[in-house]
Design a protein around this motif. Structure first.
Motif, PDB file in Angstrom:
ATOM      1  N   MET B 218       0.946  -1.182   0.097  1.00  0.00           N
ATOM      2  CA  MET B 218       0.005  -0.059   0.004  1.00  0.00           C
ATOM      3  C   MET B 218       0.858   1.104   0.062  1.00  0.00           C
ATOM      4  O   MET B 218       1.914   1.221   0.375  1.00  0.00           O
ATOM      5  N   VAL B 219       0.287   2.432  -0.546  1.00  0.00           N
ATOM      6  CA  VAL B 219       1.157   3.663  -0.644  1.00  0.00           C
ATOM      7  C   VAL B 219       1.223   4.253   0.677  1.00  0.00           C
ATOM      8  O   VAL B 219       2.081   4.877   0.951  1.00  0.00           O
ATOM      9  N   SER B 220       0.010   4.010   1.698  1.00  0.00           N
ATOM     10  CA  SER B 220       0.200   4.722   2.851  1.00  0.00           C
ATOM     11  C   SER B 220      -0.695   3.791   3.734  1.00  0.00           C
ATOM     12  O   SER B 220      -1.416   2.790   3.282  1.00  0.00           O
ATOM     13  N   GLY B 221      -0.933   4.192   4.981  1.00  0.00           N
ATOM     14  CA  GLY B 221      -1.978   3.624   5.816  1.00  0.00           C
ATOM     15  C   GLY B 221      -3.224   4.371   5.281  1.00  0.00           C
ATOM     16  O   GLY B 221      -3.367   5.059   4.520  1.00  0.00           O
ATOM     17  N   SER B 222      -4.567   3.789   6.010  1.00  0.00           N
ATOM     18  CA  SER B 222      -5.791   4.163   5.458  1.00  0.00           C
ATOM     19  C   SER B 222      -5.937   5.534   5.871  1.00  0.00           C
ATOM     20  O   SER B 222      -5.475   6.241   6.874  1.00  0.00           O
ATOM     21  N   VAL B 223      -6.642   6.281   4.932  1.00  0.00           N
ATOM     22  CA  VAL B 223      -7.011   7.925   5.008  1.00  0.00           C
ATOM     23  C   VAL B 223      -8.503   7.859   4.946  1.00  0.00           C
ATOM     24  O   VAL B 223      -8.977   8.391   6.247  1.00  0.00           O
ATOM     25  N   TYR B 224      -9.031   7.701   3.995  1.00  0.00           N
ATOM     26  CA  TYR B 224     -10.794   7.980   3.955  1.00  0.00           C
ATOM     27  C   TYR B 224     -11.326   6.496   4.131  1.00  0.00           C
ATOM     28  O   TYR B 224     -10.816   5.760   3.341  1.00  0.00           O
ATOM     29  N   ALA B 225     -12.217   6.493   4.988  1.00  0.00           N
ATOM     30  CA  ALA B 225     -12.761   5.192   5.419  1.00  0.00           C
ATOM     31  C   ALA B 225     -14.026   5.252   5.637  1.00  0.00           C
ATOM     32  O   ALA B 225     -14.621   6.354   6.340  1.00  0.00           O
ATOM     33  N   GLN B 226     -14.883   4.147   5.655  1.00  0.00           N
ATOM     34  CA  GLN B 226     -16.534   4.063   6.088  1.00  0.00           C
ATOM     35  C   GLN B 226     -16.719   2.748   5.980  1.00  0.00           C
ATOM     36  O   GLN B 226     -16.239   1.655   5.533  1.00  0.00           O
ATOM     37  N   PHE B 227     -17.707   2.550   7.191  1.00  0.00           N
ATOM     38  CA  PHE B 227     -18.241   1.206   7.258  1.00  0.00           C
ATOM     39  C   PHE B 227     -19.221   0.517   6.231  1.00  0.00           C
ATOM     40  O   PHE B 227     -19.858   1.696   5.631  1.00  0.00           O
ATOM     41  N   ASP B 228     -19.307  -0.431   6.210  1.00  0.00           N
ATOM     42  CA  ASP B 228     -20.511  -1.025   5.288  1.00  0.00           C
ATOM     43  C   ASP B 228     -21.823  -1.171   6.395  1.00  0.00           C
ATOM     44  O   ASP B 228     -21.859  -0.835   7.436  1.00  0.00           O
ATOM     45  N   PRO B 229     -23.149  -1.454   5.556  1.00  0.00           N
ATOM     46  CA  PRO B 229     -24.301  -1.120   6.707  1.00  0.00           C
ATOM     47  C   PRO B 229     -24.245  -2.415   7.788  1.00  0.00           C
ATOM     48  O   PRO B 229     -24.769  -2.168   8.719  1.00  0.00           O
TER      49      PRO B 229
END
Lengths: 596, 484
Positions: B218-229
């Motif tokens: 991966m190019v970096s750690g996680s940045v923008y994230a969302q859960f699924d329902p």
């Protein structure tokens, strides 16, 4: 006879009172001079690192933490440091109050103590406090908090001396600890330990009772700390050191511990010391204090740190002549002092002739790169502001404010941010900053003037500073690069050939980079707009280029004096004799060759 | 701390009573047809019936203010010296109960220059649709590179109580990113603590876990994230983010990605799921979010520019890829929902309404960081018809972005810089059943001058039905224990 004795005693007491008052006044005069003259910049340094608001919301934001009210009071006092004559008086008054409290507490702890011994003893914590204040990051919060703790202890001792019962003693200690911890923070330990010391000196109180009282007092303070720690998001260490006592919330200065220890230890030991012969105690104490001051003062008031604070103070005040006088006495050799000196040279129109009279290292001496540090950021921000690079000035002032170690806001930065917003035409934003400054004592009128200005249709355009800087701003759209500052300087000059500072920076920048081709190119740009422009450094550079390339110097391009000086340097340089080279150490020629 | 504030108020009560007694009452009142210039602007807004009192101030200076708010024969008032109208919480709640589905009429009478003037009354519409009461947001200076004093806060919008969820002091003044609730479960959430030993702090009903989703590719750690329902999956992007500074006075900061990809993390199997369609090195994929049924992932994508600084040539499109939640598999093709248009439209931050009918996103002229773009606006696409609503009643001349739906889909909150162009504030807008959106209103504060004195942006507001079940100490303990 008895009457005569009383009368004689009265005269002695009276004269002793006068002498004592005289000593206090002498101390006050010394303190006032100390803060108003050599250390006035330290007052300005503290004042600029806060944005004290006389609003309920600001008070509420501080009142919810231990020591928050001391911070409020401390910041209230610090705002007077804006004017160093008033500021020095405020600082002197607070230090004298502290000295007085020490004096009064010691007198109650040792009723028979001789006044001069008492004063000498009182000076011990005061000297420690003065040495602690040598750390410019110590805030007035600590002074007000410590004074509150000492004031509380004095009240407790007074109440105790009235012969009150045990219940009252406990109640005063319990209530006083809780209240003081909220008001002043962990310096309450001074109050607690003085309360314990006060009980311990009472002969009629049993040892068991003394131990129980001491345990309860310390446990109660610990309980207060623990309860607050549950409510606050701060690490416990912050609470133990004192939130806001020093700019860096996680560092404990040894002088803080020493000062607090002396506040307790000196009164506790006063009764014993009072019994020693006056001839021994007084000279010993005074000698100890003088020696401590002489030995420890240079370490506490670090010369290099205060030099930077002085530069910052003069940059803030735009005291360009002051900076040059200062640099003539103290060699500027750090990025802040070098860039401040270069800015002062530029603002007085001397950069393109005298830049190499002072130490130069690289083009970063003109515009230092960004570092996450408040004073450096603000000095660089001021360079950008004066050049007309308002976006960069805004950034550096903003970043500098964000880098304040205790996360305070800054009146100085907010004022500049209001100005940059006005110049950029962001009037609603400017209004927000100006409204904040309207809640301060020393910036209120300035804020109101500027609020009125931005409401006038052509007010800003016609303003001598804002209007000029707005016209200087670059229209071209690009992403700013620190590596290509010279190009930006060129754009500034092309936008406004009357931007004398940008012109000088543009010419000196390539010289500091030792890039003579670029210098020739930039000189061409400037000469096109101002054909007669030929400052000393340009003459020297031209002479140097000609000599290096083996070409004759164009006739009439440089005065004979410059040619002569270059010849002299060339002979000295080729001789490799340091003694002959030394007179040329502060010249462009030496700079250009010394790194090659 | 709250107890202490209460004690202070009790002590101040007699003083308040004394001051109230001295407040001049309206007499010889003149009338004006002008609307009062109030801040925040609550004229004609629609508010949920469970909102805190809409305290406001008159922008013109005045000696005293007499304000009534009435509906269905019930009237409350604020009568004070100065220019602020502050309502009693208990009375306000009663008024809101009476006014559900109707309007509250507010009449402002001000004492200005010794003369009382009654302004033209205005209405506040009270919706029967309640809003999720807990709003989390990051308080941050709108800074360039240096940050300080970050806090993640939780505010109860039904009153004025606010508490710290994560504090800079507790995590060593490190960078923190915003708190995000799972769509179906308010006590399943995460936030980020950056720096060494940090990562995604996952809150699973009060139990905190520190997740490091970064793998070597991966190019970096996680940045923008969302859960699924269902709360089983987290879709996230990894981004190499570069800040740069503008030369022109109308712009300040540009933030752009030089690389970015999208992945899914399966919380149940502790596994990162990949699709080559979402990790194409020639393209920039970012801002992923699940569809309401969890069977699709919306994300933004643009071609990588030839030179990283050519950021104004980067225009993101909104796309969708299928996702099979039972087997954790991606679809084999992607659809473009809203295409980026050079020089006009670059899409970011897609958020699907809980009923899956609408998708709210931000458009800017170019790039990927709309909070620093004055022209950034919200838009809403009807996912069944593809029709785009430009949300004229919602948008302003300054940045409007960082939006989040309420659990009912009847409200959304977003950060707007409309007041001064720099400091983001949380605005709420009502979405009717037919998709029409009302004029937004600013989060009310106890003190109407709060926003004038506040020097923080309300960053990435997020709505939750229940309070977050952890505190700054829990986050600090989690971070510290993982360090050991």
């Amino acid at each position: 006879m008895a009457k005569e004795n009383r009368g004689g005693g009265g005269v002695r007491a009276s004269s002793s009172r006068y002498i004592l008052t005289g000593i206090f006044l002498a101390i006050a005069a010394f303190l006032y001079y100390f803060w108003a003259v050599p250390y006035r910049a330290a007052l300005g340094y503290r004042e600029q690192l806060q944005l004290f608001q006389s609003t309920g919301q600001y008070l509420e934001s501080l009142a919810g933490r231990p020591g928050g009210l001391a911070t409020y009071a401390g910041e209230f006092l610090t705002q007077f440091f804006n004017n160093y004559w008033i500021g020095a008086a405020v600082m002197t008054a607070v230090l004298l109050l502290f000295l007085m409290l020490c004096f009064l507490i010691i007198r109650n702890f040792a009723l028979s103590i001789q006044k001069y011994v008492n004063l000498a003893l009182s000076l011990l914590p005061s000297v420690a406090l003065l040495l602690f204040l040598g750390n410019p990051d110590v805030t007035m919060t600590f002074l007000t908090a410590l004074s509150a703790a000492m004031g509380g202890a004095y009240l407790l001792v007074i109440i105790d001396s009235k012969g009150v019962g045990n219940t009252v003693k406990y109640a005063v200690m319990i209530a006083g600890t809780t209240l003081l911890y909220w008001v002043a923070g962990p310096v309450t330990i001074v109050f607690t330990l003085l309360a314990v010391a006060d009980i311990c000196r009472e002969k009629e109180v049993s040892s068991v009772w003394k131990v129980v009282y001491a345990l309860v007092a310390v446990a109660w303070l610990a309980l207060n700390v623990y309860i607050w720690s549950l409510l606050l998001p701060f690490p416990l260490s912050y609470q133990l050191i004192g939130i806001g006592y020093v700019m860096h919330p996680d560092s404990l200065d040894a002088w803080q511990v020493i000062t607090e220890a002396l506040c307790v230890g000196v009164p506790a030991a006063a009764a014993y010391l009072a019994r020693l012969p006056l001839k021994v105690t007084l000279p010993s104490l005074l000698a100890a204090e003088v020696i401590a001051l002489v030995i420890l003062y240079p370490k506490s008031y670090d010369c290099l740190t205060y030099r930077l604070i002085d530069y910052d103070y003069m940059v803030r005040a735009n005291d360009w002549d002051g900076i040059l006088r200062y640099s003539d006495k103290n060699e500027p050799d750090l990025p802040l002092s070098v860039s401040a000196t270069n800015l002062a040279l530029g603002m007085t129109g001397q950069l393109d002739s005298r830049a190499f009279d002072y130490f130069q290292h690289s083009a970063e001496g003109l515009i230092p790169p960004f570092v996450k540090e408040t004073l450096s950021s603000w000095t660089t921000g001021e360079i950008f502001f004066q050049l007309g690079m308002i976006n960069s000035a805004q950034r550096f002032y903003f970043e500098g404010m964000e880098a304040i170690p205790n996360c305070n806001k800054s009146v100085r930065a907010v004022r500049r941010l209001a100005e940059t917003a006005i110049i950029r035409g962001e009037y609603t934003l400017a209004e927000k900053y100006l409204r904040l400054l309207e809640n301060t004592m020393f910036y209120k009128k300035w804020a109101q003037r500027n609020l009125a200005l931005i409401r006038e249709p052509d007010g800003v355009e016609n303003h001598p500073l804002y209007g000029t800087l707005r016209k200087r701003m670059i229209d071209e759209k690009y992403l700013f690069s620190e590596g290509e500052l010279d190009k930006t300087l060129g754009q500034l000059f092309i936008k406004d050939s009357g931007n004398n500072l940008a012109k000088q920076y543009l010419i000196v920048y390539p010289l500091l980079q030792r890039d003579l081709d670029k210098f020739a190119q930039y000189m061409g740009v400037v000469a096109e707009a101002q054909p007669g422009y030929n400052p000393l450094l340009a003459q020297q550079a031209l002479a140097f280029i000609s000599m290096r390339s083996g070409q004759p110097i164009p006739r009439g391009a440089v005065p004979a004096m410059v040619e002569e000086s270059l010849r002299g340097f060339a002979q000295a340089w080729t001789s490799k004799d340091p003694a002959r080279i030394e007179p040329y150490r502060r010249t462009l020629y030496h700079y250009l060759l010394s790194e090659e | 701390m709250n107890a202490m504030i209460k004690i202070r108020y009790i002590l101040l009560l007699p003083l308040v009573c004394l001051l109230a007694a001295c407040t001049p009452s309206p007499e010889n009142v003149g009338e004006t047809d002008a609307r009062p210039d109030i801040y925040p602007d609550y004229v004609g807004v629609t508010v949920p019936c469970n909102i805190a009192p809409l305290n406001f101030m008159l922008r013109d200076s005045c000696e005293a203010l007499y304000v009534t708010a009435s509906s269905e024969g019930y009237e409350i008032k604020s009568h004070r010296k100065g220019n602020e109208a502050i309502f009693n919480l208990r009375e306000w709640r009663k008024l809101m109960e009476k006014a559900r589905g109707k309007a509250v009429t507010v009449t402002v009478t001000a004492l200005e220059g010794g003369k009382w003037t009654r302004y033209r009354p205005f209405d506040v519409n009270v919706s029967v649709d309640r809003i999720d009461p807990y709003l989390t947001y990051r308080l941050i200076e709108p800074d360039y590179e240096v940050f300080s004093r970050l806090q993640i806060m939780e505010r109860n919008v039904e009153d004025f109580s606010e508490r710290v969820v994560c504090d800079y002091n507790a995590v060593g003044n490190r960078c923190m990113n915003c708190h995000t609730h799972a769509p179906g479960d308010s006590d399943l959430s995460f936030l980020y603590v950056r720096g060494e030993g940090g990562g995604m702090v996952l809150n699973d009903h009060g139990k905190l876990r520190l997740l490091n989703l970064k793998t070597p590719d991966m190019v970096s750690g996680s940045v923008y994230a969302q859960f699924d329902p269902t709360g089983r999956y987290i879709v996230f992007s990894t981004n190499v983010i570069i800040p740069a500074f503008h030369s022109r006075p109308d712009k300040r900061l540009e933030v752009f990605d030089t690389k970015s990809d999208v992945y899914v993390y399966d919380l149940q199997r502790d596994e990162v799921l990949r699709s080559p369609l979402l990790a194409d090195s020639a393209r920039l994929e970012t801002f992923p979010t699940f569809s309401a049924d969890g069977r699709g992932i919306y994300y933004c994508v643009a071609d990588r520019p030839a030179r990283p600084l050519d950021v104004d040539s980067v225009h993101y499109s909104l796309c969708r890829i299928g996702f099979d939640p039972e087997h954790g598999r991606f679809g084999t093709g992607t659809d473009t929902i809203v295409a980026g248009i050079p020089g006009k439209r670059s899409v970011s931050h897609p958020r699907v309404s809980p009923d899956g009918k609408r998708l709210l996103y931000t458009v800017a002229d170019f790039g990927t960081f709309p909070i620093w773009h004055r022209e950034a606006d919200l838009q809403m696409v009807d996912l069944t018809t593809g029709k785009i609503d430009s949300l004229r009643t919602v948008n302003s001349g300054m940045s409007d972005t960082y939006h989040c739906w309420s659990s009912t889909g009847r409200w959304f909150v977003f950060a707007s810089k409309r007041d001064d162009g720099l400091y983001g504030k949380p605005y709420f807008a009502h979405v009717a059943a037919d998709g029409s959106v009302s004029k937004p209103f600013l989060l009310p504060q106890k003190s109407p001058s709060f926003y004038d004195e506040n020097l923080k942006s309300f960053n990435v507001p997020d709505l939750g039905r229940t309070p977050v079940s952890f505190n700054p100490g829990d986050v600090a303990n989690r971070i510290n224990s993982s360090k050991q």
